[in-house]
Design an enzyme around this catalytic site. Structure first.
Site, short mmCIF file in Angstrom:
data_model
loop_
_atom_site.label_atom_id
_atom_site.label_comp_id
_atom_site.label_asym_id
_atom_site.label_seq_id
_atom_site.Cartn_x
_atom_site.Cartn_y
_atom_site.Cartn_z
N GLY A 10 -30.02 -41.21 8.41
CA GLY A 10 -31.02 -42.19 8.52
C GLY A 10 -32.34 -41.49 8.79
O GLY A 10 -32.47 -40.94 9.65
N ALA A 11 -33.38 -41.83 7.70
CA ALA A 11 -34.63 -41.17 7.84
C ALA A 11 -35.51 -42.31 8.04
O ALA A 11 -36.64 -42.47 7.27
CB ALA A 11 -35.12 -40.38 6.43
N ASP A 35 -30.90 -39.57 3.58
CA ASP A 35 -31.10 -41.19 3.67
C ASP A 35 -30.52 -41.69 2.30
O ASP A 35 -30.62 -40.72 1.35
CB ASP A 35 -32.39 -41.75 3.82
CG ASP A 35 -32.56 -43.10 4.37
OD1 ASP A 35 -32.95 -43.20 5.51
OD2 ASP A 35 -32.06 -44.09 3.63
N THR A 92 -29.86 -57.34 13.90
CA THR A 92 -29.25 -58.55 14.27
C THR A 92 -28.46 -59.01 12.99
O THR A 92 -28.94 -59.17 11.90
CB THR A 92 -29.99 -59.38 14.97
OG1 THR A 92 -30.96 -58.70 15.90
CG2 THR A 92 -29.24 -60.78 15.62
N ASN A 223 -34.88 -51.52 27.29
CA ASN A 223 -35.53 -52.35 26.59
C ASN A 223 -35.53 -54.08 27.11
O ASN A 223 -36.54 -54.59 27.17
CB ASN A 223 -34.71 -52.27 25.21
CG ASN A 223 -35.66 -51.31 24.07
OD1 ASN A 223 -36.41 -50.43 24.67
ND2 ASN A 223 -35.01 -50.97 23.17
N CYS A 275 -37.27 -53.47 17.92
CA CYS A 275 -36.27 -53.42 19.01
C CYS A 275 -36.19 -54.37 20.23
O CYS A 275 -35.12 -54.90 20.44
CB CYS A 275 -36.70 -51.98 19.93
SG CYS A 275 -36.44 -50.71 18.86
N PHE A 276 -37.08 -54.84 20.85
CA PHE A 276 -36.82 -55.82 22.12
C PHE A 276 -36.03 -56.82 21.63
O PHE A 276 -35.03 -56.91 22.48
CB PHE A 276 -38.42 -56.06 22.73
CG PHE A 276 -39.12 -54.97 23.25
CD1 PHE A 276 -38.28 -53.90 23.73
CD2 PHE A 276 -40.32 -55.13 23.77
CE1 PHE A 276 -38.82 -52.91 24.40
CE2 PHE A 276 -40.95 -54.35 24.42
CZ PHE A 276 -40.47 -53.11 24.65
P1 NAD Z 1 -34.96 -47.83 10.05
O1 NAD Z 1 -34.53 -49.13 9.18
O2 NAD Z 1 -36.48 -47.59 9.87
O3 NAD Z 1 -34.12 -46.60 9.26
C1 NAD Z 1 -32.88 -46.43 9.28
C2 NAD Z 1 -32.55 -45.94 8.01
O4 NAD Z 1 -31.16 -45.60 8.09
C3 NAD Z 1 -32.91 -46.33 6.58
O5 NAD Z 1 -33.87 -45.84 5.89
C4 NAD Z 1 -31.51 -46.79 5.88
O6 NAD Z 1 -31.74 -46.47 4.32
C5 NAD Z 1 -30.77 -45.45 6.44
N1 NAD Z 1 -29.42 -45.51 6.33
C6 NAD Z 1 -28.56 -46.64 6.59
N2 NAD Z 1 -27.11 -46.44 6.43
C7 NAD Z 1 -27.29 -45.09 5.99
C8 NAD Z 1 -26.12 -44.05 5.83
N3 NAD Z 1 -24.83 -44.38 5.89
N4 NAD Z 1 -26.61 -42.62 5.30
C9 NAD Z 1 -27.76 -42.33 5.22
N5 NAD Z 1 -28.62 -43.16 5.66
C10 NAD Z 1 -28.56 -44.56 5.94
O7 NAD Z 1 -34.56 -47.75 11.49
P2 NAD Z 1 -35.21 -47.24 12.87
O8 NAD Z 1 -36.30 -48.19 13.17
O9 NAD Z 1 -35.20 -45.77 12.32
O10 NAD Z 1 -33.97 -47.28 13.73
C11 NAD Z 1 -32.88 -46.82 13.78
C12 NAD Z 1 -32.09 -47.16 15.09
O11 NAD Z 1 -32.78 -46.40 16.11
C13 NAD Z 1 -31.91 -48.52 15.41
O12 NAD Z 1 -30.51 -48.54 16.05
C14 NAD Z 1 -33.01 -48.80 16.44
O13 NAD Z 1 -32.61 -49.96 17.17
C15 NAD Z 1 -32.83 -47.60 17.20
N6 NAD Z 1 -34.17 -47.25 17.63
C16 NAD Z 1 -35.40 -47.80 17.05
C17 NAD Z 1 -36.58 -47.54 17.62
C18 NAD Z 1 -38.01 -47.79 16.95
O14 NAD Z 1 -39.04 -47.57 17.44
N7 NAD Z 1 -37.96 -48.02 15.64
C19 NAD Z 1 -36.69 -46.68 18.89
C20 NAD Z 1 -35.62 -46.47 19.49
C21 NAD Z 1 -34.25 -46.67 18.99
C1 UDX Z 2 -40.00 -50.37 22.50
C2 UDX Z 2 -39.84 -49.40 23.82
O1 UDX Z 2 -41.16 -49.03 24.37
C3 UDX Z 2 -39.10 -47.96 23.43
O2 UDX Z 2 -38.85 -47.31 24.65
C4 UDX Z 2 -37.72 -48.28 22.63
O3 UDX Z 2 -37.24 -47.02 22.38
C5 UDX Z 2 -38.10 -48.85 21.45
O4 UDX Z 2 -38.73 -50.45 21.68
P1 UDX Z 2 -41.70 -50.24 20.54
O5 UDX Z 2 -41.21 -51.51 20.24
O6 UDX Z 2 -42.19 -49.11 19.46
O7 UDX Z 2 -41.02 -49.31 21.69
O8 UDX Z 2 -43.17 -50.53 21.28
P2 UDX Z 2 -43.85 -51.19 22.73
O9 UDX Z 2 -44.82 -50.15 23.17
O10 UDX Z 2 -42.47 -51.03 23.63
O11 UDX Z 2 -44.28 -52.52 22.40
C6 UDX Z 2 -43.31 -53.62 22.07
C7 UDX Z 2 -44.00 -54.68 21.90
O12 UDX Z 2 -44.48 -55.49 23.36
C8 UDX Z 2 -45.50 -54.83 21.22
O13 UDX Z 2 -45.65 -56.03 20.16
C9 UDX Z 2 -46.56 -54.64 22.15
O14 UDX Z 2 -47.75 -55.12 21.82
C10 UDX Z 2 -45.86 -55.69 23.00
N1 UDX Z 2 -46.38 -55.25 24.52
C11 UDX Z 2 -46.28 -53.99 25.15
C12 UDX Z 2 -47.00 -56.22 25.36
O15 UDX Z 2 -47.10 -57.26 24.78
N2 UDX Z 2 -47.42 -55.76 26.54
C13 UDX Z 2 -47.14 -54.72 27.14
O16 UDX Z 2 -47.74 -54.48 28.35
C14 UDX Z 2 -46.73 -54.00 26.38
#
Ligand code: NAD
Ligand code: UDX
Length: 479
Positions: A10-11, A35, A92, A223, A275-276
């Protein structure tokens, strides 16, 4: 085992930045991010990375080709690695059992099956994706049901806490790293191996170790707590608008109490991001499955209030514009879900824009980092509209804020990009239709100055009134 090679499946927003920082901090570990999307991997190997994240380009430039590699050769990545991060998406579910609430674990299962198929030596498999409690059991079952002779697996949970827009700082200066594992000798050994990787730059005291299920639940809980703070302050923003209290002053006053703290009390148009909402829904579904309806209902309110905030703000825009926006030009400033990212997943701007489009508005959208194709993709998505052609006709994407606002009846500010603070609003006022309206969904702008220029201004959590010295024309109170 001393970890020499790491593979990440997953990249995306998590896999890319996380592994880039590991490569930076552990020069002797070879890190390969895989990926199945060749397009994504090509972008990681190009000058224009697939995600915009301050500081990321620098880290990738320093490590790529040395000890950091991006590849579609998943088989090779898995075979060679001592430790494998699973960092795939967990969206989801959109259909079937748990539709609209449960996490879809098909990519997690797919990744586990790939590892089971391809591994020929012992692996530590690390669940980095956000998952429901007990998801590690799925990975464990698949791996252990397919174990080849001489291959052993340890499964760890190591959720990621980075926030987009600050990912590199969050990773480099992580307040804590959480690692959960099995309470067996081998499980504890695996935990120590992963601790060793992080200890290259994270003080040992900041690394928390727990059992697997606590680790999985802590990610959902973190979260849910953060989102709950935003819904709490947003609920009060409605009270402020109705009374004359100022939500920023309330946040400042309550945030001084160290038991409450000042962070995540910024009232807004509503929280967005990938995420949220997803993770709270995931928690709600878990509670329902565990027959804990009161707990589920408690967390559901956080999501409901967020929907209410987005609706309330958009309704206010329409009502202020004489209850009709049909054929009116509306400039949308900012489309990403927060500043410093190009990510639009669950961005409140999508809801605001699609509601205004449903009412017949013509939108002029500008965002410094979101590409035109992404905005069009989001607004024409079947879950957002049944009339993509109408949307395409009524949306124009602009390459500057000034171009977006020219001839507009109103500006709706959806994202708190710093550059919006620097705009010349006198100049903007001149080129807008009159009366000129600004709806500041982020409490970002200098409202006093805007009112003085002649704008009608509305924001979140504050009733704005012109002082007597200001021209009467734009005097404004909230409905
Ligand atoms: P993303 O959609 O940006 O990336 C996921 C990648 O995984 C995709 O590029 C997809 O093609 C790849 N993939 C799927 N199945 C695969 C496989 N079998 N082998 C190789 N690649 C594969 O998602 P993301 O935002 O990086 O989130 C990944 C996870 O981390 C989620 O569970 C998310 O909830 C969690 N997370 C996200 C954030 C955030 O800020 N985006 C923060 C904390 C945790
Ligand atoms: C969130 C968590 O902060 C992070 O720890 C987790 O790993 C992934 O989910 P992210 O969604 O990337 O990170 O950004 P975040 O800064 O948390 O903001 C989420 C949303 O809440 C944004 O739309 C932001 O504008 C909003 N927000 C944030 C508010 O409306 N008020 C605030 O005080 C803070």
């Amino acid at each position: 085992m001393v970890i020499q090679k790491i593979c990440c499946l997953g990249a995306g927003y998590v896999g890319g930045p996380t592994c880039s920082v590991i490569a930076l901090k552990c020069p002797h570990i070879r890190v390969t991010v895989c990926d199945k999307s060749a397009e994504r991997i090509n972008q990681w190997n190009s000058d224009k990375l697939p995600i915009y994240e301050p500081g990321l380009d620098d880290v990738v430039r320093q490590c790529r080709g040395k000890n950091l590699f991006f590849s579609t050769d998943i088989a090779k990545g898995i075979r060679e690695a001592d430790l494998i991060f699973i960092s795939v998406n967990t969206p989801t579910k959109t259909f079937g059992n748990g539709k609209g609430r449960a996490a879809d674990l098909k990519y997690i299962e797919g990744a586990a099956r790939m590892i089971a198929d391809l591994a020929t030596s012992n692996k530590i498999v690390v669940e980095k994706s956000t998952v429901p409690v007990k998801a590690a059991e799925i990975i464990m079952k698949i791996l252990r049901a397919n174990t080849k002779p001489g291959v052993e697996y340890q499964i760890l949970s190591n959720p990621e806490f980075l926030a987009e827009g600050t990912a590199i700082v969050d990773l480099v200066e992580a307040e804590r790293v959480l690692i959960g594992g099995e309470d067996t000798l081998e499980g504890q050994k695996a935990i120590q191996e992963l601790c060793w990787v992080y200890e290259h730059w994270i003080p040992a005291k900041n690394i928390i170790t727990t059992n697997t299920w606590s680790s999985e639940l802590s990610k959902l809980a973190a979260n849910a707590f953060l989102a709950q703070r935003i819904s709490s302050i947003n609920s009060l923003s409605a009270v402020c608008e109705a009374t004359g209290a100022d939500v920023s002053e309330v946040a400042r006053a309550i945030g001084r109490d160290s038991r409450i703290g000042p962070k995540f009390l910024e009232a807004s148009i509503g929280f967005g991001g990938s995420c949220f909402q997803k993770d709270i829904l995931n928690l709600i579904y878990l509670c329902e499955c565990l027959n804990l309806p009161e707990v589920a209902a408690y967390w559901q309110q956080v999501v409901d209030l967020n929907d209410y905030q987005k609706t309330r703000f958009t309704r206010k825009v329409i009502e202020s514009l004489f209850n009709t926006v049909t054929d009116k030009n509306i400039a949308i400033l900012g489309f990403s879900f927060k500043k410093n990212t190009g990510d639009t997943r669950e961005s409140p701007a999508i809801y605001v824009s699609s509601t205004l489009l449903d009412e017949g508005a013509k939108l002029h959208i500008y965002d410094p980092k979101v590409e035109e194709e992404q905005i069009m993709y989001d607004l024409t998505h079947p879950l957002v509209t049944s009339e993509p052609e109408v949307v395409r006709k009524n949306v124009s994407i602009h390459s500057s804020a000034y171009s977006a606002v020219t001839g507009a009846h109103a500006i709706v500010l959806c994202t708190e990009w710093d550059e919006f603070k620097e705009l010349d609003f006198k100049k903007i006022y001149e080129v807008m239709m009159k009366p000129a309206y600004i709806f500041d969904g982020r409490k970002l702008l200098d409202h006093e100055t805007l009112l003085n220029i002649g704008f009608h201004v509305q924001t979140i959590g504050k009733k704005l009134c012109r002082t007597s010295s200001i021209r009467a024309q734009g005097s404004q109170t909230l409905p």
